[in-house]
Each structure stands twice: as C-alpha cells, then as structure tokens.
Scaffold this active site. Sequence first.
Site, PDB file in Angstrom:
ATOM      1  N   CYS A 134     -16.324 154.012  23.785  1.00  0.00           N
ATOM      2  CA  CYS A 134     -17.278 153.420  24.200  1.00  0.00           C
ATOM      3  C   CYS A 134     -17.616 154.168  25.508  1.00  0.00           C
ATOM      4  O   CYS A 134     -17.222 154.059  26.470  1.00  0.00           O
ATOM      5  CB  CYS A 134     -17.130 151.781  24.404  1.00  0.00           C
ATOM      6  N   CYS A 137     -19.026 152.344  28.460  1.00  0.00           N
ATOM      7  CA  CYS A 137     -17.528 151.508  29.359  1.00  0.00           C
ATOM      8  C   CYS A 137     -16.921 151.869  30.231  1.00  0.00           C
ATOM      9  O   CYS A 137     -16.566 151.966  30.962  1.00  0.00           O
ATOM     10  CB  CYS A 137     -17.021 150.293  27.774  1.00  0.00           C
ATOM     11  N   ASP A 138     -16.475 153.139  29.622  1.00  0.00           N
ATOM     12  CA  ASP A 138     -16.079 154.725  29.673  1.00  0.00           C
ATOM     13  C   ASP A 138     -16.365 155.902  30.371  1.00  0.00           C
ATOM     14  O   ASP A 138     -15.926 156.234  31.514  1.00  0.00           O
ATOM     15  CB  ASP A 138     -14.923 155.351  29.248  1.00  0.00           C
TER      16      ASP A 138
END
Length: 313
Positions: A134, A137-138
């Site tokens: 992701c 997300c990261d």
Amino acid sequence: MILDCAIVGGGPAGLTAGLYTTRGGLENVTMYEKGMPGGQITQSSEIENYPGVTGEITGMDLMMPWPEQCQKFGLKHDMVEVTRITKEGDVFTIHKGDGSSDQAHSVIVGTGSSPRRAGFKGEDEFFGKGVSTCATCDGFFYKGKEVAVIGGGDTALEEALYLAKICAKVYLIHRRDTFRAAPNTVKRVENTENIELVVNSTPDEVYGDAMGVTGVRVINTNGETREIEVPGVFTFVGNDVNNQVLIQEDGSFLCDVNEQGQVMVNLSMKTSVPGLFATGDMRVEAPKQVVSAAGDGAVAALSAISYVDELLN
Ligand code: FAD
Ligand code: NAP
C-alpha cells in the site's frame, strides 16, 4: 427476525447493493463489513476513471460519502467479520467472527479481493518492515528516499507514479519488457524522470537487518543479478479472490466457483444457489473496476428484491 437481505462486504459492490436494496423496498437489510466501509479503492492514491469525477481525488475521497447515502435509506451496518455463509431450506445463516449468527432470506456477497504475495525470499519476513502492498499507507515513510516497486499492471504503475512524487527515485521491477497497465499510464511512467525501469527482471530476495529492508536482489532473464539498495519494496502483483466465506465445513463451496476460485454468476449476478448473489472483484470475469463493482451491486440488489418478493408472497 430473518433479514430480507444480508450483504457481506462493504466495498463499492456491497455499498451499492445496500443502497439499491433499501431504496428498492427491502425492509431489513444489514451490511457486514469487517473494517471501515469503502473497500480496497480507499488504498488508491488517485482515481481518474470513475464517471463524473474530474478533479484529482483519492480513493478515500471517492468512497467517503457512500455509507452515509445508504444509511439514509435504512441500511444497517454490522462491523464484524463474516466467517461462513450456509443455507438450510430457504434460509441462509451468516456466521460471524464474534461467535453469533444472523439469518437472511437472501445474501449478496461482495468480499472483493486481496493483494497477492509475489513469492520471493524475505517477502514474509520483512512484510510491514519495508515490504508493503500500500503506497498510500506507507509511501510517506520513504519521503526523499529510493524505493522499488514490483509488478507491471495498472496498480504497480499507478502506485509507482504516486511514489515518484514523494520519493527520490523509484525502481520499477517487472518480469517482462511490456506492461499490462493502460497505455496512457505506461506513457506517464516512461516520461517520469525519477522512475527507472528494471525490466525482464524477477525479484529473487529482499534482504535487510533488524531495522528493516536494505535492498532487493533481482535476476534478469539473461541470468545477470543486480542488487538494488532501497529501504522500501512495494509489491503489486495482482489479487486473490476473497471467497473464504463460501467455504463450508466439509471444504466444499456453497455455490459454483471456477478454478481460480471466482464465483460463477449469470448476468443477474445469480450464483448456482437460489437467493445467493455475487458481485464485484470476486465474481467470474470481473473487470475489477469501481464502476463495474458498483454496477454489479445494483444488479444483484434488483435480483434479490425479485427473489425475496417471490419467496415471501
Ligand atoms: P473490495 O473493494 O475489495 O471490497 C470488499 C470489502 O469486503 C472490503 O471492504 C473487505 O474489508 C470486506 N470483506 C472481505 N471479507 C470480509 C468478511 N469475511 N467479512 C466482512 N467483510 C469482509 N478501480 C478503478 O476503477 N479505478 C482505479 O483507479 C483503481 N485503482 C486501484 C488502485 C489500487 C491500489 C487497488 C488495490 C485497486 C484499484 N482499483 C481501481 C480496483 C477497485 O478498487 C476494485 O475493483 C473494487 O474496489 C472492487 O470492489 P468490491 O466491492 O468488489 O471489493
Ligand atoms: P494485474 O493486472 O494482474 O498485474 C499483476 C502484475 O504483476 C503483472 O504485470 C504480472 O506480470 C506481475 N506479477 C504477477 N505475479 C508476479 C510475481 N510472482 N512476481 C513478479 N511479478 C508478478 O494486477 P493489478 O495491477 O493489481 O490489477 C488488477 C486489476 O485491477 C486489473 O484488472 C486492473 O486493470 C485493475 N485496476 C485498474 C486500475 C485502473 O483502472 N486505473 C487501477 C488498478 C487496478 P505479467 O504481466 O508478466 O503477468
């Protein structure tokens, strides 16, 4: 009380099914979603092919208003994981992770799909410690640093473009020299200065230390190996269908599925079991798009309304 309809999964397919069943007159409808509603598109950094959406918006932005719209028409939301769906006579049972269960006259399943593991050494060991699926997300953890992206489909290329805006450099590692992604996306990647294409190359191992990933070793089809020193490796190598809720105690599936585990449906989203409908990414020949998942949800809802009407009247 027996629900008119149970909807399993709260992605674009499940939420649209919720909107159309409740607005179409079914009284007791519950949507079961194990996380926040919205589905996998909420992980996307940009969506530019949902009709009517012209600005630069994230998947999260797109999905934000959908649950509220459904609730307005009476859709109930149970935030729980469904472990199994069974059927006895005309009644379905929804078995829940908390040990309780509900009953329903009809069921619409839209449990979508999940990121597939690529299968290289170190992938599991470093998952969450430098290996990610992701970028939204990261990606921020690697601001100003170099990262690698693995895959050659739409997801890999779109997320490589996203990461290229945050990171110093993106190595796009793909096992062939042509891409599955849309031609326009490929062109954008090729025109992005800080994306280096590492083609005809398969990841052999992601390695690191106690702090996390330090690099990835790739093997070219000509046999040469290359070490790429990066603290982050993002894998986007496709998805597996989430069909676990259909597996019965004896290991068989509640309805017909094909060799890839995709649920067989007809154009009305009917499965081989009366009253059970399947939608979105989990069904056979799914185009794997938000717009088609939403379309499936609407079709399944109309089919469920007719089914319940005939069953009860
Ligand atoms: P999903 O979105 O997967 O939703 C399924 C839901 O079911 C999830 O919320 C999950 O938590 C829930 N669930 C699963 N199992 C259970 C259970 N046992 N109990 C309870 N709940 C459960 N499509 C586009 O059209 N345009 C794009 O630009 C685009 N970009 C993408 C970018 C990324 C990074 C990804 C990953 C996908 C992208 N897609 C895009 C594809 C799109 O997101 C999917 O096709 C779509 O979300 C499928 O919807 P769905 O409702 O079938 O399943
Ligand atoms: P995908 O299209 O299946 O692509 C997976 C990629 O990973 C392929 O390039 C494949 O290589 C590679 N791959 C597979 N297994 C591998 C392994 N073990 N090691 C290394 N590489 C591996 O998956 P996706 O990109 O996630 O897309 C899924 C679906 O969602 C598609 O239908 C896509 O069109 C759709 N989607 C659409 C959009 C959009 O419309 N904007 C955005 C995202 C996703 P090969 O090419 O050699 O097989």
